[in-house]
Design a protein around this motif. Sequence first.
Motif, mmCIF file in Angstrom:
data_model
loop_
_atom_site.group_PDB
_atom_site.id
_atom_site.type_symbol
_atom_site.label_atom_id
_atom_site.label_comp_id
_atom_site.label_asym_id
_atom_site.label_seq_id
_atom_site.Cartn_x
_atom_site.Cartn_y
_atom_site.Cartn_z
ATOM 1 N N LEU A 99 -18.790 21.371 -12.749
ATOM 2 C CA LEU A 99 -18.913 19.989 -12.306
ATOM 3 C C LEU A 99 -19.068 19.968 -10.792
ATOM 4 C CD1 LEU A 99 -15.929 18.567 -14.387
ATOM 5 C CD2 LEU A 99 -18.350 18.527 -15.014
ATOM 6 N N TRP A 100 -19.824 19.003 -10.299
ATOM 7 C CA TRP A 100 -20.036 18.903 -8.856
ATOM 8 C C TRP A 100 -20.336 17.452 -8.477
ATOM 9 C CZ3 TRP A 100 -24.831 16.995 -7.627
ATOM 10 C CH2 TRP A 100 -25.808 17.106 -8.621
ATOM 11 N N PHE A 101 -20.149 17.153 -7.217
ATOM 12 C CA PHE A 101 -20.596 15.855 -6.723
ATOM 13 C C PHE A 101 -20.952 15.961 -5.252
ATOM 14 C CE2 PHE A 101 -15.967 15.444 -6.061
ATOM 15 C CZ PHE A 101 -15.915 14.991 -4.748
ATOM 16 N N GLU A 102 -21.844 15.070 -4.844
ATOM 17 C CA GLU A 102 -22.234 14.921 -3.446
ATOM 18 C C GLU A 102 -22.080 13.460 -3.074
ATOM 19 O OE1 GLU A 102 -26.181 16.391 -2.768
ATOM 20 O OE2 GLU A 102 -25.682 18.396 -3.490
ATOM 21 N N LEU A 103 -21.667 13.215 -1.851
ATOM 22 C CA LEU A 103 -21.580 11.864 -1.321
ATOM 23 C C LEU A 103 -22.577 11.742 -0.180
ATOM 24 C CD1 LEU A 103 -17.702 11.449 -1.283
ATOM 25 C CD2 LEU A 103 -19.333 10.535 -2.952
ATOM 26 N N ILE A 104 -23.435 10.733 -0.262
ATOM 27 C CA ILE A 104 -24.488 10.530 0.727
ATOM 28 C C ILE A 104 -24.334 9.133 1.305
ATOM 29 C CG2 ILE A 104 -26.988 10.460 1.109
ATOM 30 C CD1 ILE A 104 -27.129 12.184 -1.581
ATOM 31 N N GLU A 105 -24.065 9.068 2.603
ATOM 32 C CA GLU A 105 -23.925 7.758 3.234
ATOM 33 C C GLU A 105 -25.296 7.122 3.407
ATOM 34 O OE1 GLU A 105 -19.752 7.508 5.439
ATOM 35 O OE2 GLU A 105 -21.289 8.497 6.650
ATOM 36 N N LYS A 106 -25.357 5.855 3.026
ATOM 37 C CA LYS A 106 -26.583 5.059 3.106
ATOM 38 C C LYS A 106 -26.239 3.768 3.842
ATOM 39 C CE LYS A 106 -29.114 7.427 -0.040
ATOM 40 N NZ LYS A 106 -30.447 7.913 0.114
ATOM 41 N N GLU A 108 -24.097 1.115 5.177
ATOM 42 C CA GLU A 108 -22.728 0.654 4.895
ATOM 43 C C GLU A 108 -22.218 1.148 3.538
ATOM 44 O OE1 GLU A 108 -20.890 -1.442 7.043
ATOM 45 O OE2 GLU A 108 -22.507 -0.983 8.448
ATOM 46 N N ALA A 109 -23.064 1.804 2.782
ATOM 47 C CA ALA A 109 -22.714 2.221 1.427
ATOM 48 C C ALA A 109 -22.702 3.750 1.318
ATOM 49 C CB ALA A 109 -23.704 1.639 0.426
ATOM 50 N N THR A 110 -22.146 4.226 0.203
ATOM 51 C CA THR A 110 -22.150 5.660 -0.105
ATOM 52 C C THR A 110 -22.669 5.851 -1.519
ATOM 53 O OG1 THR A 110 -20.263 6.098 1.338
ATOM 54 C CG2 THR A 110 -20.706 7.721 -0.376
ATOM 55 N N LEU A 111 -23.615 6.753 -1.657
ATOM 56 C CA LEU A 111 -24.158 7.114 -2.962
ATOM 57 C C LEU A 111 -23.396 8.326 -3.475
ATOM 58 C CD1 LEU A 111 -26.372 6.853 -5.173
ATOM 59 C CD2 LEU A 111 -27.718 8.487 -3.795
ATOM 60 N N LEU A 112 -22.834 8.194 -4.658
ATOM 61 C CA LEU A 112 -22.200 9.315 -5.353
ATOM 62 C C LEU A 112 -23.238 9.895 -6.302
ATOM 63 C CD1 LEU A 112 -19.914 11.102 -6.603
ATOM 64 C CD2 LEU A 112 -19.375 9.139 -8.067
ATOM 65 N N VAL A 113 -23.513 11.188 -6.149
ATOM 66 C CA VAL A 113 -24.373 11.914 -7.079
ATOM 67 C C VAL A 113 -23.445 12.900 -7.783
ATOM 68 C CG1 VAL A 113 -26.397 13.395 -7.353
ATOM 69 C CG2 VAL A 113 -26.331 11.690 -5.502
ATOM 70 N N PHE A 114 -23.224 12.669 -9.065
ATOM 71 C CA PHE A 114 -22.289 13.456 -9.854
ATOM 72 C C PHE A 114 -23.069 14.275 -10.872
ATOM 73 C CE2 PHE A 114 -19.855 14.227 -13.651
ATOM 74 C CZ PHE A 114 -18.654 14.703 -13.162
ATOM 75 N N GLY A 115 -22.694 15.546 -11.042
ATOM 76 C CA GLY A 115 -23.418 16.372 -12.000
ATOM 77 C C GLY A 115 -22.542 17.309 -12.798
ATOM 78 N N GLN A 116 -23.069 17.652 -13.957
ATOM 79 C CA GLN A 116 -22.467 18.675 -14.807
ATOM 80 C C GLN A 116 -23.581 19.605 -15.267
ATOM 81 O OE1 GLN A 116 -20.083 17.456 -18.190
ATOM 82 N NE2 GLN A 116 -20.514 19.386 -19.248
ATOM 83 N N ARG A 117 -23.417 20.899 -14.989
ATOM 84 C CA ARG A 117 -24.370 21.886 -15.502
ATOM 85 C C ARG A 117 -24.204 21.935 -17.014
ATOM 86 N NH1 ARG A 117 -23.284 27.328 -13.176
ATOM 87 N NH2 ARG A 117 -24.148 26.384 -11.303
ATOM 88 N N LEU A 118 -25.323 21.879 -17.704
ATOM 89 C CA LEU A 118 -25.288 21.862 -19.168
ATOM 90 C C LEU A 118 -25.385 23.278 -19.717
ATOM 91 C CD1 LEU A 118 -27.634 18.812 -19.718
ATOM 92 C CD2 LEU A 118 -25.129 18.864 -19.876
ATOM 93 N N ASN A 119 -24.437 23.631 -20.539
ATOM 94 C CA ASN A 119 -24.457 24.918 -21.216
ATOM 95 C C ASN A 119 -25.308 24.791 -22.476
ATOM 96 O OD1 ASN A 119 -22.593 26.181 -19.409
ATOM 97 N ND2 ASN A 119 -20.942 25.077 -20.432
ATOM 98 N N PRO A 120 -25.910 25.886 -22.931
ATOM 99 C CA PRO A 120 -26.716 25.826 -24.159
ATOM 100 C C PRO A 120 -25.917 25.260 -25.324
ATOM 101 C CG PRO A 120 -27.016 27.945 -23.062
ATOM 102 C CD PRO A 120 -25.897 27.223 -22.337
ATOM 103 N N GLY A 121 -26.536 24.349 -26.062
ATOM 104 C CA GLY A 121 -25.932 23.794 -27.261
ATOM 105 C C GLY A 121 -24.939 22.670 -27.035
#
Length: 170
Positions: A99-106, A108-121
């Motif tokens: 699991l990972w996330f990045e925060l990007i300031e835009k 007055e706001a902040t964009l949260l980009v959240f991810g999960q690497r998908l395992n096969p199946g």
Amino acid sequence: MTDRTDITGTVTDIDGHPNLVLTRTFAAPAAEVWRELTESSRLERWIGRWEGDPATGRIAFFMTSEGEDVAPEEYTILECDPPRRFAGDTSAASGSWHLWFELIEKGEATLLVFGQRLNPGEDVGSIGPGWEYYLDRLVAVHKGRDAATVAWSAYFPALQPAYQRLVAGG
């Protein structure tokens, strides 16, 4: 909230691995959103809490939103760059999740980009709605609402077909 059929997630290739990626925007600086995602007491308001010393690179995570006596999962911290990026691996019951996330300031706001690497199946038809649900709980508590106002039944099985189509089309 009523049942939904729209999804915010996409599946994106990152370093040769498919990742489920979702975003949310917060009317707050990145440092404030970082605290919502990393401070145990704030994290517990919407998903769970952790115990241990993060400086060791390992913590125990309790997904308390799933119940009172939930067993802890070991979580290995791989990257921690406050208030910008975090990544780690958890020993989820069905296998390890990256699991990972990045925060990007835009402005007055902040964009949260959240991810999960998908395992096969892995069942993205369940995983996608789950992250939609938890991220909306995060948005709710950040806005001062009780996370319990976000109903799981609005996400699953309502979003399951859209996530299954997303993967089938990818």
